[in-house]
Design an enzyme around this catalytic site. Structure first.
Site, PDB file in Angstrom:
ATOM      1  N   ARG A  94      44.011 -29.600  28.537  1.00 44.01           N
ATOM      2  CA  ARG A  94      44.144 -31.053  28.625  1.00 44.01           C
ATOM      3  C   ARG A  94      44.353 -31.691  27.264  1.00 44.01           C
ATOM      4  O   ARG A  94      45.144 -32.651  27.133  1.00 44.01           O
ATOM      5  CB  ARG A  94      42.930 -31.646  29.334  1.00 44.01           C
ATOM      6  CG  ARG A  94      42.972 -33.158  29.539  1.00 44.01           C
ATOM      7  CD  ARG A  94      44.294 -33.685  30.023  1.00 44.01           C
ATOM      8  NE  ARG A  94      44.810 -33.000  31.202  1.00 44.01           N
ATOM      9  CZ  ARG A  94      46.045 -33.135  31.644  1.00 44.01           C
ATOM     10  NH1 ARG A  94      46.924 -33.874  30.981  1.00 44.01           N
ATOM     11  NH2 ARG A  94      46.439 -32.495  32.729  1.00 44.01           N
ATOM     12  N   LYS A 117      49.524 -50.383  14.271  1.00 45.72           N
ATOM     13  CA  LYS A 117      49.249 -50.739  15.674  1.00 45.72           C
ATOM     14  C   LYS A 117      49.189 -49.454  16.503  1.00 45.72           C
ATOM     15  O   LYS A 117      50.059 -49.154  17.311  1.00 45.72           O
ATOM     16  CB  LYS A 117      50.320 -51.691  16.195  1.00 45.72           C
ATOM     17  CG  LYS A 117      50.318 -53.025  15.457  1.00 45.72           C
ATOM     18  CD  LYS A 117      51.439 -53.935  15.933  1.00 45.72           C
ATOM     19  CE  LYS A 117      51.445 -55.250  15.145  1.00 45.72           C
ATOM     20  NZ  LYS A 117      52.545 -56.135  15.546  1.00 45.72           N
ATOM     21  N   LYS A 175      48.719 -59.841   3.871  1.00 47.73           N
ATOM     22  CA  LYS A 175      49.342 -60.514   5.003  1.00 47.73           C
ATOM     23  C   LYS A 175      48.948 -61.985   5.016  1.00 47.73           C
ATOM     24  O   LYS A 175      48.250 -62.478   4.126  1.00 47.73           O
ATOM     25  CB  LYS A 175      48.975 -59.806   6.299  1.00 47.73           C
ATOM     26  CG  LYS A 175      49.376 -58.315   6.289  1.00 47.73           C
ATOM     27  CD  LYS A 175      49.461 -57.731   7.669  1.00 47.73           C
ATOM     28  CE  LYS A 175      50.703 -58.207   8.382  1.00 47.73           C
ATOM     29  NZ  LYS A 175      50.877 -57.579   9.710  1.00 47.73           N
ATOM     30  N   GLU A 194      53.348 -60.167   2.540  1.00 45.86           N
ATOM     31  CA  GLU A 194      54.089 -60.778   3.642  1.00 45.86           C
ATOM     32  C   GLU A 194      54.355 -62.249   3.326  1.00 45.86           C
ATOM     33  O   GLU A 194      53.471 -62.952   2.835  1.00 45.86           O
ATOM     34  CB  GLU A 194      53.258 -60.669   4.928  1.00 45.86           C
ATOM     35  CG  GLU A 194      53.838 -61.395   6.121  1.00 45.86           C
ATOM     36  CD  GLU A 194      52.890 -61.383   7.307  1.00 45.86           C
ATOM     37  OE1 GLU A 194      52.821 -60.353   7.995  1.00 45.86           O
ATOM     38  OE2 GLU A 194      52.202 -62.398   7.539  1.00 45.86           O
ATOM     39  N   ASP A 222      58.467 -61.797   7.504  1.00 45.49           N
ATOM     40  CA  ASP A 222      57.921 -61.761   8.861  1.00 45.49           C
ATOM     41  C   ASP A 222      58.469 -62.881   9.735  1.00 45.49           C
ATOM     42  O   ASP A 222      58.400 -64.058   9.373  1.00 45.49           O
ATOM     43  CB  ASP A 222      56.390 -61.862   8.796  1.00 45.49           C
ATOM     44  CG  ASP A 222      55.746 -61.606  10.145  1.00 45.49           C
ATOM     45  OD1 ASP A 222      56.059 -60.582  10.772  1.00 45.49           O
ATOM     46  OD2 ASP A 222      54.926 -62.434  10.569  1.00 45.49           O
TER      47      ASP A 222
END
Length: 284
Positions: free
Chosen positions: A101, A136, A168, A201, A223
């Protein structure tokens, strides 16, 4: 960038994942199959796409039981179709079932990511733009997801929070502006003796102008820029810094973003918006 493919780091991931799945024993196999029983199994392809996770699978089998004999037929990065055999494994039946698995969970997910990544990289052919992955990722599964992006042809961005400074929008706001954020980052690197790249950013052309006045960064992330503003931003930067476009970029828009002239495009969908490929491990 942090070398997440270092063997001891991978080994730690495997051991943690096995502990999660096996706990104090695979009691189904222990209760139904004699400890002396041996068998063999084939890893079968039931889908179409890019294969990923073969090298990891070999390490998983070895961690479960060094005496298992694995023969690889297809390698990471191969284009696969239904009916093909990726590898065979022979040895203790209990060991094969203990590894089954974890091997499939990793390879199915990794192959799905590699397949989608490869399709996005193909859309960039003929441009000078490279595709980046992001943070992410699934908690405790980042190693596999980053590895799969690499197999699919993307360039790994920073691995985690510790191997790059990426300023950011929230950092800028909390720091009190772009000037403070950049200079405080530089002071931090100097005081700690760390050698980390700095990326910042920007949300608009005005913030970009501020960064260009200050300099002292390695890369600028543009961005959620419109195509018009992105082309203007690339012109303003004029090759002085590496450029990265980000913000909801998908297969329908990635080509036009690349044609704006950016060095990189980052895409969170590579790891959070994919379907796993169907693979199975069958005794024979």
């Amino acid at each position: 960038m942090f070398n997440y493919l270092e063997p001891t780091y991978i080994k730690n991931f495997i051991q943690t994942a096995l502990h999660e799945d096996v706990g104090d024993g695979d009691h189904t196999s222990l209760s139904t199959i004699p400890s002396t029983a041996t068998g063999r199994a084939r890893l079968l392809v039931k889908d179409t796409g890019i294969l990923a996770g073969v090298e990891l699978a070999k390490m998983i089998f070895a961690e479960v039981d060094p005496n298992l004999q694995v023969k690889t037929i297809l390698q990471d990065g191969a284009f696969i179709t239904k009916g093909e055999i990726v590898l065979t494994v022979a040895g203790s039946s209990q060991s094969i079932l203990k590894a089954e698995r974890l091997v499939l969970n990793c390879m199915q997910r990794m192959s799905g990511i590699a397949t989608y990544t490869a399709s996005m990289v193909k859309l960039l052919e003929g441009t000078n733009t490279k595709l980046l992955d992001t943070r992410k990722t699934t908690p405790n599964f980042r190693l596999c997801e980053k590895w799969a992006c690499k197999i699919g042809g993307a360039v790994n961005h920073r691995y985690a929070l510790f191997d790059m400074i990426l300023i950011k929008d929230n950092h800028v706001d909390y720091a009190g502006g772009i000037y403070n954020a950049i200079n405080q980052a530089l002071d931090y690197l100097k005081s700690t003796g760390r050698d980390l790249q700095i990326e910042i950013e920007v949300r608009n052309l005005d913030e970009l102008r501020q960064v260009l006045e200050i300099g002292k960064v390695d890369r600028i992330m543009l961005d959620n820029f419109s195509f018009e503003n992105l082309r203007e931003a690339v012109k303003m930067i004029d090759g002085k810094f590496m450029t990265e476009a980000s913000g909801g970029i998908n297969e329908t828009t990635i080509r036009e973003y690349a044609e704006c002239g950016v060095d990189y495009i980052s895409c969170g969908a590579l790891t959070h918006h994919v379907n796993s490929l169907d693979l199975s491990l069958k005794a024979y």
